[in-house]
Scaffold this motif. Structure first.
Motif, mmCIF file in Angstrom:
data_model
loop_
_atom_site.group_PDB
_atom_site.id
_atom_site.type_symbol
_atom_site.label_atom_id
_atom_site.label_comp_id
_atom_site.label_asym_id
_atom_site.label_seq_id
_atom_site.Cartn_x
_atom_site.Cartn_y
_atom_site.Cartn_z
ATOM 1 N N THR A 165 0.836 -1.198 0.000
ATOM 2 C CA THR A 165 0.000 0.000 0.000
ATOM 3 C C THR A 165 0.873 1.250 0.000
ATOM 4 O O THR A 165 1.969 1.261 0.574
ATOM 5 C CB THR A 165 -0.933 0.054 1.230
ATOM 6 O OG1 THR A 165 -0.148 0.006 2.430
ATOM 7 C CG2 THR A 165 -1.901 -1.113 1.217
ATOM 8 N N LYS A 222 -3.739 7.357 -2.803
ATOM 9 C CA LYS A 222 -3.687 6.020 -2.225
ATOM 10 C C LYS A 222 -3.588 5.016 -3.367
ATOM 11 O O LYS A 222 -4.353 5.083 -4.332
ATOM 12 C CB LYS A 222 -4.932 5.726 -1.387
ATOM 13 C CG LYS A 222 -5.029 6.562 -0.117
ATOM 14 C CD LYS A 222 -6.236 6.160 0.717
ATOM 15 C CE LYS A 222 -6.329 6.991 1.991
ATOM 16 N NZ LYS A 222 -7.505 6.618 2.824
ATOM 17 N N ARG A 273 -1.950 0.768 -4.594
ATOM 18 C CA ARG A 273 -1.605 -0.594 -4.175
ATOM 19 C C ARG A 273 -0.687 -1.249 -5.199
ATOM 20 O O ARG A 273 -0.652 -0.864 -6.367
ATOM 21 C CB ARG A 273 -2.872 -1.444 -3.994
ATOM 22 C CG ARG A 273 -3.756 -1.012 -2.849
ATOM 23 C CD ARG A 273 -4.918 -1.973 -2.643
ATOM 24 N NE ARG A 273 -5.762 -1.576 -1.532
ATOM 25 C CZ ARG A 273 -5.541 -1.906 -0.255
ATOM 26 N NH1 ARG A 273 -4.499 -2.655 0.052
ATOM 27 N NH2 ARG A 273 -6.364 -1.498 0.696
#
Length: 376
Positions: free
Chosen positions: A318, A368, A370
């Protein structure tokens, strides 16, 4: 795109600027002394709706204490088309389009203001509930059919929907419509719930980006769009890797309709998740088993397992950061992080972006993302 090239485009990121247009009318052209004190645009390639909020100050008559209703009206009417551009004096670019869904009159710190919230097309899609048979026999065609309704045609005419990006889903690629159904059915659900249900089942993303409605295979855009680093626009960050959600093997099981035979698929998952060998050995011993009663064929089972295994793998890494405001930073794209050294340097898929601008912090982005593995 990289930091240096955009630094030239946006004049060294000086003099941040936001433009808010409501039904084509620019807020900056108002002559009533009203100002936009803050703009926040929350974007995601997940299933939630994109949202934008702008705060209007200087909107109260100092003599009467009453809101300047006549001057405010063009910018606060519910249902109005909103277009937001952000950037700098040297140039701005679109980051959001939608319609006004909520207007609030606020005074929490002694300064009266109006907060205007807009959402994208998903806000309309959530409104109604249907139980009906569609004409389409394939998922991608069914999602396209949703947008044939007059309400969406009106949104297209007004520019809130620019175009549809809905490539053929796996069932259409295989040419295998449900043998038991003439067409696909909506079962007491909204257009939004229907699209999300089939997106999950088909391994697709469902979101809007700059007016384009996307219903496509998850993480299918493999291009790397942007490079960030501690000397290249990134000011705060958190990068973490966690092996606990991972598995070395995966299996999915279902039951074939009519014949009572078990449908299943298996997959070995191998990715670089550590600089050494310890983590890999631990993960290789674990296995995830999925039970899915909707499977209709071995091909569908293999495709579904591929998506489920990938979704789990992307819980490994992450990335969160704050960086200089850049309109080109959008969800549904890969970015590269460099300048931190291995294993922090990596390639991440951006899932959420917050564009924000106010008088105190200027124009900033929060991201954000991943990843499913370490960079080779």
């Amino acid at each position: 795109m990289n930091y240096d090239s955009l630094k030239n485009v946006y004049g060294n990121f000086q003099l941040p600027k936001a433009e808010v247009l409501v039904e084509g009318k620019s807020f900056g052209e108002n002559r009533a002394g009203m100002l936009i004190d803050e703009v926040r645009v929350e974007l995601s390639c997940g299933f939630e709706a994109a949202e934008a909020v702008f705060c209007i100050t200087g909107c109260v008559d100092l003599d009467t204490g009453m809101y300047k209703t006549k001057e405010l009206k063009p910018f606060i009417l519910l249902g109005s088309y909103v277009l937001i551009k952000m950037g700098y004096r040297s140039g701005t670019k679109e980051v959001f389009r939608g319609f006004i869904s909520r207007t609030e009159f606020v005074n929490e710190d002694g300064t009266p203001s109006v907060e205007v919230t807009s959402v994208d097309v998903k806000g309309i899609m959530m409104a109604n509930t249907y139980a009906r048979q569609l004409k389409a026999r394939y998922v991608s065609d069914a999602v396209r059919e949703l947008f044939d309704k007059p309400s969406y045609q009106e949104l297209s005419a007004r520019g809130i929907i620019g175009k549809l990006d809905i490539p053929p889903t796996p069932d259409k690629t295989r040419g295998e419509a449900d043998k038991n159904l003439v067409s696909i059915e909506m079962v007491s659900e909204s257009d939004y719930e229907f699209a999300v249900r089939w997106a999950r089942r088909s391994g697709c993303e469902f979101y809007t980006s700059l007016g384009t409605v996307r219903f496509r295979k998850a993480r299918s855009d493999e291009k790397t769009y942007f490079t960030l680093g501690p000397g290249d626009g990134m000011t705060q960050y958190r990068i973490s890797y966690d092996v606990s959600p991972l598995a070395g093997k995966a299996e999915i099981r279902g039951m074939e309709d009519g014949r009572g035979e078990v449908i299943k698929a298996k997959k070995k998952i191998s990715r670089r998740i550590s600089l050494g060998n310890y983590a890999g050995k631990l993960v290789d011993q674990s296995e995830k088993i999925y039970i899915d009663s909707t499977l209709r064929s071995k091909e569908e089972a293999a495709e579904r397992l591929e998506y489920l295994a990938e979704r789990t793998a992307y819980r490994f890494g992450t990335f969160e950061c704050e960086c200089v405001g850049v309109p080109e930073l959008l969800p549904g794209r890969y970015i590269e992080v460099e300048g931190l050294g291995s294993p922090a340097d990596n390639r991440f898929y951006v899932e959420e972006v917050l564009h924000s601008m106010d008088s105190l912090s200027g124009y900033r982005c929060r991201i954000k993302g991943r990843t499913d593995k370490l960079k080779d």
